[in-house]
Design an enzyme around this catalytic site. Structure first.
Site, PDB file in Angstrom:
ATOM      1  N   TYR A  35       0.842  -1.211   0.000  1.00 61.01           N
ATOM      2  CA  TYR A  35       0.000   0.000   0.000  1.00 61.01           C
ATOM      3  C   TYR A  35       0.875   1.259   0.000  1.00 61.01           C
ATOM      4  O   TYR A  35       0.618   2.210  -0.756  1.00 61.01           O
ATOM      5  CB  TYR A  35      -0.911  -0.028   1.228  1.00 61.01           C
ATOM      6  CG  TYR A  35      -1.914   1.100   1.302  1.00 61.01           C
ATOM      7  CD1 TYR A  35      -3.010   1.153   0.444  1.00 61.01           C
ATOM      8  CD2 TYR A  35      -1.778   2.117   2.255  1.00 61.01           C
ATOM      9  CE1 TYR A  35      -3.935   2.185   0.527  1.00 61.01           C
ATOM     10  CE2 TYR A  35      -2.701   3.145   2.344  1.00 61.01           C
ATOM     11  CZ  TYR A  35      -3.776   3.177   1.488  1.00 61.01           C
ATOM     12  OH  TYR A  35      -4.691   4.201   1.573  1.00 61.01           O
ATOM     13  N   ILE A  45      -9.104   7.693   8.473  1.00 64.00           N
ATOM     14  CA  ILE A  45     -10.343   8.476   8.371  1.00 64.00           C
ATOM     15  C   ILE A  45     -11.514   7.525   8.653  1.00 64.00           C
ATOM     16  O   ILE A  45     -11.415   6.318   8.378  1.00 64.00           O
ATOM     17  CB  ILE A  45     -10.463   9.061   6.931  1.00 64.00           C
ATOM     18  CG1 ILE A  45      -9.229   9.909   6.569  1.00 64.00           C
ATOM     19  CG2 ILE A  45     -11.742   9.880   6.763  1.00 64.00           C
ATOM     20  CD1 ILE A  45      -8.954  11.120   7.428  1.00 64.00           C
TER      21      ILE A  45
HETATM   22  N1  LIG Z   1     -10.087   5.955   4.966  1.00 61.79           N
HETATM   23  C1  LIG Z   1      -8.805   6.072   5.268  1.00 61.79           C
HETATM   24  O1  LIG Z   1      -8.406   5.862   6.419  1.00 61.79           O
HETATM   25  C2  LIG Z   1      -7.816   6.492   4.205  1.00 61.79           C
HETATM   26  C3  LIG Z   1      -6.536   6.913   4.604  1.00 61.79           C
HETATM   27  C4  LIG Z   1      -5.609   7.289   3.650  1.00 61.79           C
HETATM   28  C5  LIG Z   1      -5.942   7.255   2.308  1.00 61.79           C
HETATM   29  N2  LIG Z   1      -7.185   6.839   1.933  1.00 61.79           N
HETATM   30  C6  LIG Z   1      -7.453   6.796   0.491  1.00 61.79           C
HETATM   31  O2  LIG Z   1      -8.642   7.503   0.215  1.00 61.79           O
HETATM   32  C7  LIG Z   1      -9.307   6.909  -0.899  1.00 61.79           C
HETATM   33  C8  LIG Z   1     -10.760   6.609  -0.511  1.00 61.79           C
HETATM   34  O3  LIG Z   1     -10.769   5.750   0.593  1.00 61.79           O
HETATM   35  P1  LIG Z   1     -12.082   5.436   1.468  1.00 61.79           P
HETATM   36  O4  LIG Z   1     -11.652   5.329   2.860  1.00 61.79           O
HETATM   37  O5  LIG Z   1     -13.163   6.356   1.105  1.00 61.79           O
HETATM   38  O6  LIG Z   1     -12.395   3.957   0.947  1.00 61.79           O
HETATM   39  P2  LIG Z   1     -13.772   3.197   0.689  1.00 61.79           P
HETATM   40  O7  LIG Z   1     -13.416   1.745   0.657  1.00 61.79           O
HETATM   41  O8  LIG Z   1     -14.837   3.656   1.625  1.00 61.79           O
HETATM   42  O9  LIG Z   1     -14.145   3.696  -0.789  1.00 61.79           O
HETATM   43  C9  LIG Z   1     -13.383   3.321  -1.898  1.00 61.79           C
HETATM   44  C10 LIG Z   1     -14.307   3.254  -3.105  1.00 61.79           C
HETATM   45  O10 LIG Z   1     -13.496   2.876  -4.229  1.00 61.79           O
HETATM   46  C11 LIG Z   1     -14.217   1.925  -4.996  1.00 61.79           C
HETATM   47  N3  LIG Z   1     -13.307   1.096  -5.782  1.00 61.79           N
HETATM   48  C12 LIG Z   1     -12.536   0.060  -5.351  1.00 61.79           C
HETATM   49  N4  LIG Z   1     -11.898  -0.485  -6.399  1.00 61.79           N
HETATM   50  C13 LIG Z   1     -12.266   0.225  -7.497  1.00 61.79           C
HETATM   51  C14 LIG Z   1     -11.934   0.141  -8.877  1.00 61.79           C
HETATM   52  N5  LIG Z   1     -11.117  -0.808  -9.349  1.00 61.79           N
HETATM   53  N6  LIG Z   1     -12.486   1.041  -9.719  1.00 61.79           N
HETATM   54  C15 LIG Z   1     -13.338   1.987  -9.264  1.00 61.79           C
HETATM   55  N7  LIG Z   1     -13.710   2.101  -7.987  1.00 61.79           N
HETATM   56  C16 LIG Z   1     -13.155   1.234  -7.116  1.00 61.79           C
HETATM   57  C17 LIG Z   1     -15.004   1.123  -3.962  1.00 61.79           C
HETATM   58  O11 LIG Z   1     -16.106   0.450  -4.561  1.00 61.79           O
HETATM   59  C18 LIG Z   1     -15.403   2.196  -2.966  1.00 61.79           C
HETATM   60  O12 LIG Z   1     -16.662   2.766  -3.267  1.00 61.79           O
HETATM   61  C19 LIG Z   1      -8.496   5.661  -1.257  1.00 61.79           C
HETATM   62  O13 LIG Z   1      -7.631   5.951  -2.331  1.00 61.79           O
HETATM   63  C20 LIG Z   1      -7.701   5.389  -0.008  1.00 61.79           C
HETATM   64  O14 LIG Z   1      -6.529   4.658  -0.267  1.00 61.79           O
HETATM   65  C21 LIG Z   1      -8.124   6.465   2.842  1.00 61.79           C
END
Ligand SMILES: NC(=O)c1ccc[n+]([C@@H]2O[C@H](COP(=O)([O-])OP(=O)(O)OC[C@H]3O[C@@H](n4cnc5c(N)ncnc54)[C@H](O)[C@@H]3O)[C@@H](O)[C@H]2O)c1
Length: 251
Positions: A154, A187
């Site tokens: 990751y 988050i």
């Molecule tokens: N939540 C956290 O703690 C956190 C921390 C750091 C970074 N992020 C980053 O923020 C972004 C959003 O994260 P989140 O927490 O909202 O995650 P989440 O899992 O709630 O949402 C991610 C969304 O991406 C979609 N997805 C997955 N694979 C896909 C694909 N191949 N094509 C299109 N859509 C796809 C999923 O269906 C989902 O709706 C991500 O890039 C994640 O790495 C999140």
């Protein structure tokens, strides 16, 4: 109305940060192109942003597939004439010690987090270049800024997103297109639940380790994305924005 009439394409808009950003942008006047592999979820987001008065379409879209990007960009331009803002948000999270990491798992995550971000910029930039304006926000992570056990995959993906952001920002700066990355800590989405579970702890305990003493809220990330999408950040490009309660500044 900080993004009034700005056509904004958000990937992964079916849940978490992507959905929250869609709802905020709807209130701030954007026209929305919402995409996700999870079709029911993204249709629900479309319904909710329309209830807030926004114009929106939703598209089934796997960010790792080039033909899906071609179709999504075509549909966006057919519907709204252009794309002003791209939020490359879709991503997946896998924690595993490097010696147990299967090559298939590596390739799958890289295809979504890194190739998906590359393809998004590749296909949306020609639309922005025609109008000599645009803002791209790429979702990286604190894991793209520093190390943690089990995070080789990751972290490598989010580190790649961080530096790709700066490279592309330099490539398109003279066309007045800005490219920035955001770096959330944990988050309040399903990703933090997964992170806590994998590390044998709770989200509350994860939050206590942060200088601000709590997890971030998805609305706090959405507001950072709004700043970067809007003209309020008109002199900012190639920059990285931690949204991490101070985590990357602590020892
Ligand atoms: N939540 C956290 O703690 C956190 C921390 C750091 C970074 N992020 C980053 O923020 C972004 C959003 O994260 P989140 O927490 O909202 O995650 P989440 O899992 O709630 O949402 C991610 C969304 O991406 C979609 N997805 C997955 N694979 C896909 C694909 N191949 N094509 C299109 N859509 C796809 C999923 O269906 C989902 O709706 C991500 O890039 C994640 O790495 C999140």
């Amino acid at each position: 109305m900080r993004v009034k009439n700005k056509v904004t394409l958000i990937t992964g808009a079916g849940s978490g940060i992507g959905k929250e950003t869609a709802l905020l942008f709807a209130k701030e006047g954007a026209k929305l192109v919402l995409t996700d592999v999870a079709v029911d979820a993204v249709q629900e987001t479309e319904k909710e942003v329309k209830e807030l008065g926004a114009e929106a379409i939703s598209i089934k879209h796997d960010v790792s597939k080039e033909e899906d990007w071609q179709k999504a960009v075509e549909k966006a331009v057919d519907q709204f004439g252009t794309i002003d803002v791209l939020f490359n948000n879709a991503g997946i999270y896998i924690i595993k010690p490097i010696t147990e990491l299967e090559l298939d798992t590596w390739n799958k995550l890289m295809a979504i987090n890194v190739t998906g971000t590359f393809l998004g910029m590749k296909h949306v930039l020609p639309v922005m270049q025609k109008q000599n304006s645009g803002s791209i926000i790429n979702a990286s992570s604190v894991a793209g800024l520093r190390g943690a056990p089990g995070h080789a995959l990751y972290g490598a993906s989010k580190g790649a997103v961080r530096i790709m952001t700066k490279d592309v920002a330099m490539e398109v700066a003279r066309q007045q297109i800005r490219v920035n990355s955001i770096h959330p800590g944990y988050i309040d989405t399903q990703m933090a639940d997964y992170g806590a579970e994998q590390q044998g702890t709770t989200t509350e305990e994860l939050g206590e380790d942060y200088p601000l003493g709590r997890l971030g809220k998805r609305s706090e990330v959405a507001k950072t994305v709004l700043f970067l999408a809007s003209d309020d950040s008109s002199y900012t490009t190639g920059a990285e924005f931690p949204v991490d309660g101070g985590a990357t500044s602590s020892l």
